[in-house]
Design a protein around this motif. Structure first.
Motif, PDB file in Angstrom:
ATOM      1  N   GLN A   6      -8.536-101.971   4.154  1.00 33.97           N
ATOM      2  CA  GLN A   6      -7.643-100.922   3.663  1.00 33.97           C
ATOM      3  C   GLN A   6      -6.450-100.758   4.595  1.00 33.97           C
ATOM      4  O   GLN A   6      -6.560-100.931   5.806  1.00 33.97           O
ATOM      5  N   SER A   7      -5.324-100.401   3.987  1.00 34.33           N
ATOM      6  CA  SER A   7      -4.136-100.115   4.787  1.00 34.33           C
ATOM      7  C   SER A   7      -3.295 -99.056   4.080  1.00 34.33           C
ATOM      8  O   SER A   7      -3.327 -98.942   2.850  1.00 34.33           O
ATOM      9  N   PRO A   8      -2.566 -98.247   4.848  1.00 26.90           N
ATOM     10  CA  PRO A   8      -2.673 -98.148   6.303  1.00 26.90           C
ATOM     11  C   PRO A   8      -3.974 -97.462   6.701  1.00 26.90           C
ATOM     12  O   PRO A   8      -4.665 -96.902   5.856  1.00 26.90           O
ATOM     13  N   VAL A  19       2.314 -91.052  -2.264  1.00 26.18           N
ATOM     14  CA  VAL A  19       1.734 -92.032  -1.347  1.00 26.18           C
ATOM     15  C   VAL A  19       1.041 -93.132  -2.121  1.00 26.18           C
ATOM     16  O   VAL A  19       0.547 -92.922  -3.241  1.00 26.18           O
ATOM     17  N   THR A  20       1.010 -94.310  -1.515  1.00 25.84           N
ATOM     18  CA  THR A  20       0.298 -95.459  -2.078  1.00 25.84           C
ATOM     19  C   THR A  20      -0.643 -96.002  -1.011  1.00 25.84           C
ATOM     20  O   THR A  20      -0.213 -96.361   0.088  1.00 25.84           O
ATOM     21  N   LEU A  21      -1.914 -96.053  -1.347  1.00 23.23           N
ATOM     22  CA  LEU A  21      -2.926 -96.583  -0.437  1.00 23.23           C
ATOM     23  C   LEU A  21      -3.369 -97.947  -0.956  1.00 23.23           C
ATOM     24  O   LEU A  21      -3.504 -98.153  -2.165  1.00 23.23           O
ATOM     25  N   ASN A  22      -3.595 -98.858  -0.014  1.00 14.28           N
ATOM     26  CA  ASN A  22      -3.879-100.241  -0.382  1.00 14.28           C
ATOM     27  C   ASN A  22      -5.301-100.654  -0.024  1.00 14.28           C
ATOM     28  O   ASN A  22      -5.855-100.203   0.985  1.00 14.28           O
ATOM     29  N   ARG A  60      -2.985 -86.134 -10.691  1.00 10.49           N
ATOM     30  CA  ARG A  60      -1.923 -86.739  -9.895  1.00 10.49           C
ATOM     31  C   ARG A  60      -2.354 -88.051  -9.246  1.00 10.49           C
ATOM     32  O   ARG A  60      -1.556 -88.694  -8.563  1.00 10.49           O
ATOM     33  N   LEU A  61      -3.597 -88.449  -9.450  1.00  9.76           N
ATOM     34  CA  LEU A  61      -4.106 -89.677  -8.868  1.00  9.76           C
ATOM     35  C   LEU A  61      -4.178 -90.782  -9.914  1.00  9.76           C
ATOM     36  O   LEU A  61      -4.511 -90.523 -11.071  1.00  9.76           O
ATOM     37  N   SER A  62      -3.858 -91.978  -9.494  1.00  6.13           N
ATOM     38  CA  SER A  62      -3.988 -93.126 -10.388  1.00  6.13           C
ATOM     39  C   SER A  62      -4.332 -94.349  -9.557  1.00  6.13           C
ATOM     40  O   SER A  62      -4.033 -94.411  -8.352  1.00  6.13           O
ATOM     41  N   SER A  63      -4.925 -95.340 -10.213  1.00 10.11           N
ATOM     42  CA  SER A  63      -5.322 -96.545  -9.502  1.00 10.11           C
ATOM     43  C   SER A  63      -5.283 -97.729 -10.439  1.00 10.11           C
ATOM     44  O   SER A  63      -5.457 -97.589 -11.659  1.00 10.11           O
ATOM     45  N   PHE A  71      -6.598-107.188  -4.970  1.00 10.25           N
ATOM     46  CA  PHE A  71      -6.282-105.924  -4.328  1.00 10.25           C
ATOM     47  C   PHE A  71      -6.217-104.806  -5.361  1.00 10.25           C
ATOM     48  O   PHE A  71      -6.133-105.036  -6.571  1.00 10.25           O
ATOM     49  N   SER A  72      -6.230-103.598  -4.815  1.00  8.56           N
ATOM     50  CA  SER A  72      -6.087-102.403  -5.633  1.00  8.56           C
ATOM     51  C   SER A  72      -5.218-101.419  -4.879  1.00  8.56           C
ATOM     52  O   SER A  72      -5.130-101.459  -3.648  1.00  8.56           O
ATOM     53  N   ILE A  73      -4.540-100.545  -5.632  1.00  6.11           N
ATOM     54  CA  ILE A  73      -3.795 -99.455  -5.014  1.00  6.11           C
ATOM     55  C   ILE A  73      -4.237 -98.129  -5.611  1.00  6.11           C
ATOM     56  O   ILE A  73      -4.667 -98.056  -6.763  1.00  6.11           O
ATOM     57  N   LEU A  74      -4.152 -97.118  -4.763  1.00 14.44           N
ATOM     58  CA  LEU A  74      -4.412 -95.746  -5.198  1.00 14.44           C
ATOM     59  C   LEU A  74      -3.127 -94.964  -4.956  1.00 14.44           C
ATOM     60  O   LEU A  74      -2.623 -94.940  -3.836  1.00 14.44           O
ATOM     61  N   ASN A  75      -2.581 -94.392  -5.996  1.00 14.70           N
ATOM     62  CA  ASN A  75      -1.359 -93.591  -5.902  1.00 14.70           C
ATOM     63  C   ASN A  75      -1.675 -92.112  -6.018  1.00 14.70           C
ATOM     64  O   ASN A  75      -2.495 -91.707  -6.859  1.00 14.70           O
ATOM     65  N   ILE A  76      -1.017 -91.326  -5.206  1.00 12.41           N
ATOM     66  CA  ILE A  76      -1.106 -89.877  -5.327  1.00 12.41           C
ATOM     67  C   ILE A  76       0.323 -89.350  -5.386  1.00 12.41           C
ATOM     68  O   ILE A  76       1.117 -89.567  -4.452  1.00 12.41           O
TER      69      ILE A  76
END
Lengths: 110, 114
Positions: A6-8, A19-22, A60-63, A71-76
């Motif tokens: 995971q990053s960051p 924000v975007t989480l990876n 407000r969350l999506s993935s 890979f996957s991303i999680l957006n808030i």
């Protein structure tokens, strides 16, 4: 060896930011990818993704998952202070085994 | 639906002592997991049960850790003797067998070794 990265590892933003989480993975026999939110107690389930390109959304969350690029991303969006938590990505493989990443620690400043 | 139950919530012991944790999964969930989560890290799988059989215990330090799920329902995890590096939160989770459903976690037991 199966691994989930995971990053960051940590992120500090202001309330209202997006924000975007990876999460990237290298596993054999992929079954699904899961996102969890962990505050002070146990992880709580957010999303399970099994198919590429299909966005899952909850408020407000999506993935979304890309099984070709692994890979996957999680957006808030419009972050709030209550979104402050550790976000964990996990991959489920055969025999229901689940491998977790180290998590992204998100802190939202008011 | 009742969630995953764990006890105790907190435990403080001295090194070289023994400790045991208990977990009762969600009713009907065949798969039960024990994780160790050290501060600042993601959960690390210790052992996975399918009913009363062990599916994966490759990361369980078997010289000091043991776990059982004799009747395929609740489970106990034991540490004997404890070391300082065992200080962590021990999480139990359960899920239906071979399903497209996520696992559900208990609140964990926070273990401190003095």
């Amino acid at each position: 060896e199966d691994k989930v990265v995971q990053s960051p590892l940590s992120l500090v933003v202001h309330e209202g930011d997006t924000v975007t989480l990876n999460c990237s993975y290298e596993v054999t026999n992929f079954r699904s990818l899961l996102w969890y939110k962990q505050e002070k107690k146990a992880p709580t389930f957010l999303f399970m993704l099994t198919s590429s390109g299909i966005e899952k959304k909850s408020g407000r969350l999506s993935s979304i998952l890309d099984k070709k690029e692994l890979f996957s991303i999680l957006n808030i969006t419009a972050t709030q202070t209550g979104d402050s938590a550790v976000y964990l990505c996990a991959v489920k493989v055969e025999d229901d085994k689940i491998i977790f990443g180290k998590g992204t620690r998100l802190h939202i400043l008011p | 639906e009742a969630g995953v139950a764990q006890s105790p919530r907190y435990k403080i012991i001295e090194k070289r002592q023994s400790v045991a944790f208990w977990c009762n999964p969600i009713s009907g969930h065949a798969t039960l997991y024990w994780y160790q989560q050290i501060l600042g890290q993601g959960p690390k799988l210790l052992i996975q049960f399918q009913n009363n059989g062990v599916v994966d215990d490759s990361q369980l330090p078997k010289d000091r850790f043991s776990a059982e799920r004799l009747k395929g329902v609740d489970s106990t995890l034991k540490i004997q003797p404890a070391k300082l590096e065992d200080s962590a939160v021990y999480l139990c989770a359960s899920s239906p067998h071979s399903s497209n459903q996520p696992q559900h976690f208990g609140d964990g037991t926070r273990l401190s070794i003095l």
